[in-house]
Motif scaffolding. Structure first.
Motif, PDB file in Angstrom:
ATOM      1  N   VAL A   1       0.891  -1.260  -0.074  1.00  0.00           N
ATOM      2  CA  VAL A   1       0.007   0.032   0.055  1.00  0.00           C
ATOM      3  C   VAL A   1       0.979   1.287   0.238  1.00  0.00           C
ATOM      4  O   VAL A   1       0.610   2.203  -0.710  1.00  0.00           O
ATOM      5  N   ALA A   2       1.933   1.262   0.799  1.00  0.00           N
ATOM      6  CA  ALA A   2       2.723   2.323   1.044  1.00  0.00           C
ATOM      7  C   ALA A   2       3.329   2.763  -0.358  1.00  0.00           C
ATOM      8  O   ALA A   2       3.447   3.863  -0.526  1.00  0.00           O
ATOM      9  N   VAL A   3       4.060   1.894  -0.893  1.00  0.00           N
ATOM     10  CA  VAL A   3       5.078   1.986  -1.846  1.00  0.00           C
ATOM     11  C   VAL A   3       4.055   2.526  -3.267  1.00  0.00           C
ATOM     12  O   VAL A   3       4.492   3.353  -3.961  1.00  0.00           O
ATOM     13  N   VAL A   4       3.108   1.670  -3.103  1.00  0.00           N
ATOM     14  CA  VAL A   4       2.189   1.949  -4.489  1.00  0.00           C
ATOM     15  C   VAL A   4       1.763   3.201  -4.379  1.00  0.00           C
ATOM     16  O   VAL A   4       1.441   4.077  -5.417  1.00  0.00           O
ATOM     17  N   LEU A   5       1.349   3.916  -3.126  1.00  0.00           N
ATOM     18  CA  LEU A   5       0.545   5.114  -2.996  1.00  0.00           C
ATOM     19  C   LEU A   5       1.622   6.215  -3.273  1.00  0.00           C
ATOM     20  O   LEU A   5       1.539   7.101  -3.678  1.00  0.00           O
TER      21      LEU A   5
ATOM     22  N   ILE B   1       3.063  11.351   3.262  1.00  0.00           N
ATOM     23  CA  ILE B   1       1.699  10.563   3.208  1.00  0.00           C
ATOM     24  C   ILE B   1       1.759   9.149   3.354  1.00  0.00           C
ATOM     25  O   ILE B   1       0.961   8.644   4.168  1.00  0.00           O
ATOM     26  N   ALA B   2       2.295   8.587   2.419  1.00  0.00           N
ATOM     27  CA  ALA B   2       2.440   7.088   2.128  1.00  0.00           C
ATOM     28  C   ALA B   2       3.153   6.326   3.543  1.00  0.00           C
ATOM     29  O   ALA B   2       2.510   5.311   3.669  1.00  0.00           O
ATOM     30  N   ALA B   3       4.072   7.142   3.992  1.00  0.00           N
ATOM     31  CA  ALA B   3       4.586   6.333   5.510  1.00  0.00           C
ATOM     32  C   ALA B   3       3.319   6.339   6.404  1.00  0.00           C
ATOM     33  O   ALA B   3       3.259   5.361   7.170  1.00  0.00           O
ATOM     34  N   PHE B   4       2.680   7.344   6.556  1.00  0.00           N
ATOM     35  CA  PHE B   4       1.459   7.541   7.718  1.00  0.00           C
ATOM     36  C   PHE B   4       0.522   6.531   7.243  1.00  0.00           C
ATOM     37  O   PHE B   4      -0.090   5.836   8.285  1.00  0.00           O
ATOM     38  N   VAL B   5      -0.062   6.567   5.976  1.00  0.00           N
ATOM     39  CA  VAL B   5      -0.906   5.297   5.568  1.00  0.00           C
ATOM     40  C   VAL B   5      -0.200   4.150   5.833  1.00  0.00           C
ATOM     41  O   VAL B   5      -1.385   3.164   6.299  1.00  0.00           O
TER      42      VAL B   5
END
Length: 440
Positions: free
Chosen positions: A6-10, A27-31
């Motif tokens: 999820v994080a890498v794709v985002l 943003i991706a780190a927190f998601v």
């Protein structure tokens, strides 16, 4: 749902949507942290812990930027461009232009390869060597995306194929060492032989970029380069000699101390001590250098926090174990999926050297069970680790070229470095790594 995926794709999706890479990573780190079961407080703690690891690289970039600005003030960039164009002919559309382009590409390739083994300074040479050549590149209408591919090739291929310098660390200490720790007998295994096909895949990608994709001319605003390099400033023999000595001093200091910060600072202080950069100008020069490198430095800081959050979730191990559990006895499918997992991990972590210790413990017993040869296992894991180094927004191998090529603000990190290097290196490397696993 796996937090790493999820994080890498985002992160990649937001970056491609033209959100700044640093913001995309935060943003991706927190998601990813939330998907991985961490609350906001735990995610923030992990992120803050990680960003400390990127601070040293960011400071190095800032000082290297100041050093590069000081070199431009010495008049060396203008002299370099003037001498080359005068010698090769001012008609940049003729045969001399092709010779000069090839010579520039060869120079940059040799410098990049040497930075991994002969003079192991990694990316420190880029913000010093590349900005002075931007004026020549612009007059030759050379596509900087090709230059980015040349530099990235030279930064990656040597460590994954040549067992000296950083390559000795990657191939022997990390790759063979971790594979042996996981239970594989590596006696008699030629790591160079195992990585020959993957290295040829990298070479094929570079050849395609040079011969087809970026063969056409591309225009850049020369006035922006001239303003950045301050070519209107007069130079003399003293300033040129000081620039040469300062470059040698910076490299020698880094080799002696192992610190890019000390190397760049030593070179910059020589400019100040000799009066090439006047004392009352030094603050402005430092600020200009920081502005030139600030974006890259902050991306490195955010990348370190991003990586730490993914590690804290524990979903990296989950991803690798899940990939292993999906596989049957199909060797071809196994090799392909294991390479894809390596690509995903390195794209997120930004370091091939950090990926192999994560995957080796699971990949080795799985591959042994399926009957892969020792050479094939080494090739598979070595390629899985190297995949994603090119094309990762957080990798030194893409951030370094951007740091030099974007000195005048005309080279976008995602569109002009990340996407070109991803297409031309990860895809042929994936194919070559899979072929090596099948035939070795």
């Amino acid at each position: 749902m796996n937090a790493v995926v999820v994080a890498v794709v985002l992160m990649l999706a937001l970056s491609l949507a033209r959100l700044h890479v640093m913001l995309a990573m935060i943003i991706a780190a927190f998601v990813g942290g939330l998907v991985g079961g961490l609350d906001i407080s735990a995610t923030l703690d992990a992120f803050n812990k990680g960003i400390g690891g990127g601070a040293g690289i960011a400071l190095s970039y800032a000082l290297l930027g100041a050093f590069a600005v000081a070199i431009s003030m010495s008049g060396l960039p203008h002299l370099l461009a003037d001498k080359i164009l005068r010698r090769m002919g001012r008609e940049t559309g003729g045969r001399d232009s092709r010779y000069l382009k090839n010579a520039l590409m060869a120079l940059l390739l040799v410098a990049a390869v040497s930075s991994q083994n002969l003079i192991p300074i990694h990316i420190a040479f880029i913000p010093i060597l590349v900005p002075p050549l931007l004026l020549v590149m612009a007059k030759l209408r050379l596509d900087r995306r090709l230059v980015a591919c040349v530099l990235t090739f030279g930064l990656i291929t040597p460590y994954m194929f040549l067992p000296v310098g950083f390559g000795n660390i990657y191939l022997h200490d990390i790759l063979l060492g971790r594979v042996a720790d996981a239970g594989l007998n590596v006696d008699g295994v030629s790591v160079v032989g195992a990585m020959t096909l993957p290295a040829l895949g990298m070479l094929a990608g570079l050849a395609f970029a040079a011969a087809f994709t970026y063969r056409a001319k591309r225009d850049y605003d020369v006035s922006l380069i001239e303003a950045t390099e301050q070519v209107e400033r007069e130079y003399n023999a003293k300033s040129l000699w000081v620039a040469g000595v300062a470059i040698v001093l910076a490299f020698a200091t880094q080799l002696w101390s192992g610190s890019m910060v000390l190397g760049a600072m030593a070179g910059f202080m020589l400019f100040s001590a000799t009066g090439v950069v006047r004392w009352n100008e030094s603050e402005g020069v430092l600020v200009d250098g920081i502005k030139m490198m600030a974006s890259i430095g902050f991306i490195m800081i955010a990348a370190a926090g991003f990586s730490e959050v993914l590690k804290t979730t524990g979903h990296i191990d989950t991803l690798v174990n899940s990939a292993a559990s999906w596989l049957d006895d199909d060797k071809a499918l196994t090799a392909f999926l294991l390479l894809l997992v390596g690509l995903l991990l390195t794209m997120g972590i930004g370091s091939s050297f950090s990926t192999i210790p994560i995957i080796a413990a699971i990949y080795v017993p799985l591959c042994m069970q399926l009957g892969f040869s020792p050479m094939a296992i080494v090739a598979l894991i070595g390629t899985a680790g190297a995949l994603g180094d090119a094309g990762s927004p957080a990798s030194d191998s893409t951030l370094g070229p951007t740091a030099g090529l974007n000195a005048d603000g005309q080279h976008n990190h995602m569109r002009d470095t990340v996407i070109p290097t991803f297409m031309h290196f990860n895809l042929p490397l994936l194919a070559a790594g899979w072929l090596a696993a099948m035939v070795l």
